[in-house]
Design an enzyme around this catalytic site. Structure first.
Site, short mmCIF file in Angstrom:
data_model
loop_
_atom_site.label_atom_id
_atom_site.label_comp_id
_atom_site.label_asym_id
_atom_site.label_seq_id
_atom_site.Cartn_x
_atom_site.Cartn_y
_atom_site.Cartn_z
N ASP A 1 -38.23 -36.84 73.21
CA ASP A 1 -38.07 -37.44 74.52
C ASP A 1 -39.36 -37.32 75.33
O ASP A 1 -40.02 -36.28 75.31
CB ASP A 1 -36.92 -36.73 75.25
CG ASP A 1 -36.57 -37.35 76.57
OD1 ASP A 1 -36.17 -38.52 76.58
OD2 ASP A 1 -36.69 -36.66 77.60
N GLU B 1 -40.79 -41.14 71.69
CA GLU B 1 -40.47 -42.02 72.81
C GLU B 1 -41.68 -41.96 73.73
O GLU B 1 -41.84 -41.03 74.53
CB GLU B 1 -39.23 -41.56 73.58
CG GLU B 1 -38.88 -42.53 74.70
CD GLU B 1 -38.20 -41.88 75.90
OE1 GLU B 1 -37.51 -42.60 76.63
OE2 GLU B 1 -38.39 -40.67 76.14
#
Length: 559
Positions: free
Chosen positions: A222, A283
């Site tokens: 993330d 990401e």
């Protein structure tokens, strides 16, 4: 534990250059919205386990699970309080182990979400930092700074939170006086780690090993572009029209700093100690394909989401350009291109592709959004877009529910919303709840089969009954049947490991190429296009006597 034959295949190392993650079709599960086994209205790990056969039958190679670790759930699990435990909302570590074993037994790999940019403010480390003094070891794990102004009453700089509002919050010291400020690029309950601190780096090595030792096949990282902040923390005012994760802007002092690559080189070496080609997927919202490719150089991460492709409008010229650039750029660093159209942070592409206005990432769509989507147009384009994507060489990600043709839930009542973006912007941005609504399994069941009790943490649109999985399962024209056919043919024909040869002689509104023995024609706009010679393998929508209508993709095999 004795590995089954399928489990052994799932873990077996591959020949260099043929690693599983280079060609995998990976299905994203947003656990709280996938399937609720306990009946409390929130999806859980036993719910995933109960549907592993459905996922195997769909034809995916791996599952990526959004966070299920222990968390206060202020940001749907992206505020982690304990990285090495399962939140009771989702089950137990034993439930995770059972799900992992069940997936491996079916030849399906498991990727878990890792959130290294920030923790929850309920994490033991941050609670220790609040009790400790400025300058302490405990505070050095996070981004604590003295404020500006005569009495430190102003934040250290002008940075804004991705969720809206200031990116700094001031603490009250142990003696009750106003104290230092801490950085949170997201919600105030998500303090940023200080990755210049070796103690932070060593803790995440421990966390990686914890899950790798349990048998996971990789990590989706993330905010992979956000861990390192520019020295001196200079002021910065973002473009108000840009996406909230910074993908449209260059030189942002908290995104894409060069030193972040040292972290992923270290992680790459750690994963290489384990058998089975464990993988890291970034990401990373960055301004260009070329910059994103820096995250997947041979000694760093293995995949990076191609957000440039996700954000490309339904336009043939734009699609051709981003596909060509992506394949050339990622191939240049020895990495696969990783295609994606939807996820838990963006408007579902069955809605997005029919909208007449651009919606920046993170803003969402609601009752007052202009350019309202048309579902019939949106799902037709979504089917065509997916048929194009799954014919491309490389790896591809599928977000839960898109195989059902689910649109964004655009009419959620205000009092049902839970995304921090909605609250921190005082309702100016709808946020991401609309793409996170629990998916429908059975048309006539409570909560459409998501939960046997009928409970659902977000309300489901009544129209979704017609899109439930049981309605679509035996319908050869359904979106679910289309996805099954695409994934089966993609695997059988080795399209993920193939190559792309552009085809000339088509109108400007067409994307046409050959991958192996397959000719792929996507008629994005314009009049009907003649069908190529050969046998039709898959068509995203019915063909006409004249050929391929607009908003339709067809796969044709040579006779």
């Amino acid at each position: 534990m004795t590995l089954s034959e399928a489990d052994t295949r799932a873990q077996a190392p591959q020949t260099p250059g043929s690693e599983w993650w280079r060609t995998a079709a990976i299905y994203q599960i947003y656990p709280r919205s996938f399937a609720d086994h306990s009946g409390d209205g929130v999806g859980d790990l036993p719910g995933v386990t109960a549907h592993l056969d459905d996922l195997r039958d769909l034809g995916v190679d791996a599952l990526w699970l959004s966070p299920f670790q222990r968390s206060p759930q202020n940001d749907a699990g992206y505020d982690v309080a304990d990285y090495c435990d399962v939140d009771p909302l989702f089950g137990t570590l034993a439930d995770f182990d059972g799900m992992l074993a069940g997936a491996h037994a079916r030849g399906i790999r498991i990727i878990v979400d890792l959130v290294p940019n920030h923790s929850s403010d309920q994490h033991a480390w941050f609670q220790e930092a609040l009790r400790a003094a400025p300058g302490s070891r405990e505070r050095a794990r996070y981004m604590f700074r003295d404020g500006k102004g005569e009495n430190g009453e102003e934040p250290p700089n002008n940075w804004e939170s991705v969720f809206g509002g200031p990116a700094w919050s001031r603490v009250t010291e142990a003696d009750g006086t106003p104290g230092q400020w801490y950085l949170h690029l997201f919600d105030a309950s998500q303090p940023d780690f200080d990755w210049s601190n070796e103690e932070v780096r060593e803790e995440f090595r421990r966390i990686l090993r914890f899950w790798l030792d349990r048998g996971v096949d990789g990590f989706r990282v993330d905010v992979a572009h956000g861990l390192v902040k520019q020295a001196g923390l200079p002021d910065y005012t973002p473009d108000p029209d840009a996406g909230s994760m910074g993908g449209d802007e260059a030189s942002v002092p908290y995104w894409g700093q060069p030193a972040v690559h040292e972290i992923y080189r270290d992680w790459h070496m750690l994963l290489a100690e384990y058998d089975g080609d464990r993988a890291l997927c970034a990401e990373a919202w960055l301004p260009s394909v070329a910059q994103t490719a820096l995250w997947v150089r041979p000694d760093e991460m293995h995949q990076a989401f191609n957000f440039e492709y996700l954000e490309t409008p339904w336009d043939a010229a734009h699609l051709r350009a981003v596909i060509a650039e992506s394949i050339a750029t990622y191939s240049g660093v020895g990495a696969p291109t990783t295609w994606v159209l939807s996820n838990h942070d963006v408007v579902r592409h069955a809605t997005r592709l029919s909208m007449t206005v651009e919606v920046p990432q993170g803003y969402g769509v609601g009752p007052q959004t202009p350019g309202k989507p048309d579902y019939a147009t949106g799902v037709r384009r979504a089917r065509a877009a997916t048929s194009l994507m799954l014919a491309l060489p490389g790896s591809a990600y599928i977000y839960q529910g898109e195989e059902l043709g689910l649109p964004e839930a655009t009419e959620l009542p205000d009092d049902a919303r839970q995304d921090p973006t909605w609250f921190r912007t005082h309702g100016e941005r709808y946020g991401r709840d609309g793409c996170r609504v629990p998916i429908p399994w059975r048309a006539d069941a409570p909560a459409f089969g998501f939960s046997e009790t009928g409970a659902s943490w977000l309300p489901q649109p009544d129209q979704w009954a017609a899109l439930a999985r049981d309605v679509q399962t035996n319908d050869p024209d359904s979106t679910l049947s289309l996805y099954r056919s695409l994934l089966a043919e993609r695997r059988a024909r080795g399209l993920g490991a193939g190559g792309l040869e552009w085809l000339e002689g088509y109108p400007d509104g067409v994307v046409a190429f050959r991958n192996g023995d397959l000719t792929v024609v996507a008629n994005v706009t314009g009049g009907t296009v003649p069908l190529p010679a050969g046998s039709v393998v898959v068509a995203s929508s019915p063909l006409t006597d004249d050929g391929i209508p607009a908003d339709t993709t067809v796969w044709v095999a040579a006779d």
